[in-house]
Design a protein around this motif. Sequence first.
Motif, PDB file in Angstrom:
ATOM      1  N   SER A 180      79.907 -53.030  87.760  1.00  0.00           N
ATOM      2  CA  SER A 180      80.200 -51.632  87.558  1.00  0.00           C
ATOM      3  C   SER A 180      79.226 -50.687  87.433  1.00  0.00           C
ATOM      4  O   SER A 180      79.072 -49.453  87.979  1.00  0.00           O
ATOM      5  N   GLN A 185      79.548 -47.036  88.145  1.00  0.00           N
ATOM      6  CA  GLN A 185      80.979 -46.830  87.488  1.00  0.00           C
ATOM      7  C   GLN A 185      81.009 -47.259  86.016  1.00  0.00           C
ATOM      8  O   GLN A 185      80.211 -47.938  85.466  1.00  0.00           O
ATOM      9  N   SER A 186      82.122 -46.999  85.244  1.00  0.00           N
ATOM     10  CA  SER A 186      82.265 -47.519  84.032  1.00  0.00           C
ATOM     11  C   SER A 186      83.406 -48.647  84.172  1.00  0.00           C
ATOM     12  O   SER A 186      84.492 -48.346  84.600  1.00  0.00           O
ATOM     13  N   ARG A 240      86.326 -46.818  86.571  1.00  0.00           N
ATOM     14  CA  ARG A 240      86.236 -45.503  86.438  1.00  0.00           C
ATOM     15  C   ARG A 240      85.061 -44.819  86.279  1.00  0.00           C
ATOM     16  O   ARG A 240      83.978 -45.411  86.207  1.00  0.00           O
ATOM     17  N   ASP A 241      84.959 -43.379  86.819  1.00  0.00           N
ATOM     18  CA  ASP A 241      83.787 -42.696  86.891  1.00  0.00           C
ATOM     19  C   ASP A 241      83.025 -42.638  85.597  1.00  0.00           C
ATOM     20  O   ASP A 241      83.805 -42.389  84.402  1.00  0.00           O
ATOM     21  N   ARG A 242      81.633 -42.753  85.432  1.00  0.00           N
ATOM     22  CA  ARG A 242      80.967 -42.745  84.161  1.00  0.00           C
ATOM     23  C   ARG A 242      81.155 -41.233  83.555  1.00  0.00           C
ATOM     24  O   ARG A 242      81.288 -41.280  82.285  1.00  0.00           O
ATOM     25  N   ASP A 243      81.192 -40.057  84.433  1.00  0.00           N
ATOM     26  CA  ASP A 243      81.265 -38.793  83.712  1.00  0.00           C
ATOM     27  C   ASP A 243      82.646 -38.464  83.317  1.00  0.00           C
ATOM     28  O   ASP A 243      82.924 -37.306  83.034  1.00  0.00           O
ATOM     29  N   ARG A 244      83.693 -39.405  83.589  1.00  0.00           N
ATOM     30  CA  ARG A 244      84.948 -39.065  83.248  1.00  0.00           C
ATOM     31  C   ARG A 244      85.435 -38.953  81.757  1.00  0.00           C
ATOM     32  O   ARG A 244      84.918 -39.889  81.055  1.00  0.00           O
TER      33      ARG A 244
END
Length: 247
Positions: A180, A185-186, A240-244
């Motif tokens: 990830s 990604q996260s 998940r997107d890191r900046d989400r």
Amino acid sequence: MESRMFPAMPPSAGREFAGSEKEQGLEVRTVNRQSPSNRVREVQVTGTAEVCCLADRVSVRVSVANSKESVNEVTNRVSRRLEYILQTLRHHGISDKDISVRRFLHREAELYHMDAEVVVTFSNFEKMEQVCSVLLEKLDKSVCVGTPQFYHSAGCLSQLRRQVCVFAVENAQQKASGVSQLLGQSLGPPLLIREEETKEWRNEEEEYGSRGQGAAPLSHLPRTPIVTASSRVSVSFSLRDRDRKKL
């Protein structure tokens, strides 16, 4: 002596992201979990682990035998030795539930023979050695102390199986976390965990065979068996997107 656990991490656990990832069971894909409009990205990985466990129990058979011309005499002689054996066990903190006693009286020609047997289960191996030494020293040839028999209790094996599965899942999580990060990604929560394969084997001869021909084991030295368990799991994690931002 308490059982000791030896977790073994796969040699390639730290570099399973590079090269042929298909061989290692790695797959990144986008799938539909709920509806066509709600697409969930996930990473699927495998994790493996091995755990070794020494035997945690040992049983010892102590036998006494005597022959006399009268029943009372042979019974008294054997009973006195049995009582000393039981007192020694209690003095060393052995519970009655870990002791079993059997007696057998029979006659041959003009003599009465009595055989008695005490089977003791120890969880402390040092205490077992102390008890055997005391009985051999005090009762000498009137008692026979058998070779200790080491084994794994049901609780020990159950704990071994649980722990190796946990280690395999931990290895899978570490692999997925690295993937990830590589993809920017996260790592989200797990979506599916499946244990694909488990194996168990005994390797009590392994340490002796690895020493070569010049170091043969002592024939009278009891060997403590080792059980090794392995597990292979397949785990799916969401991405998940890191900046989400967390809601």
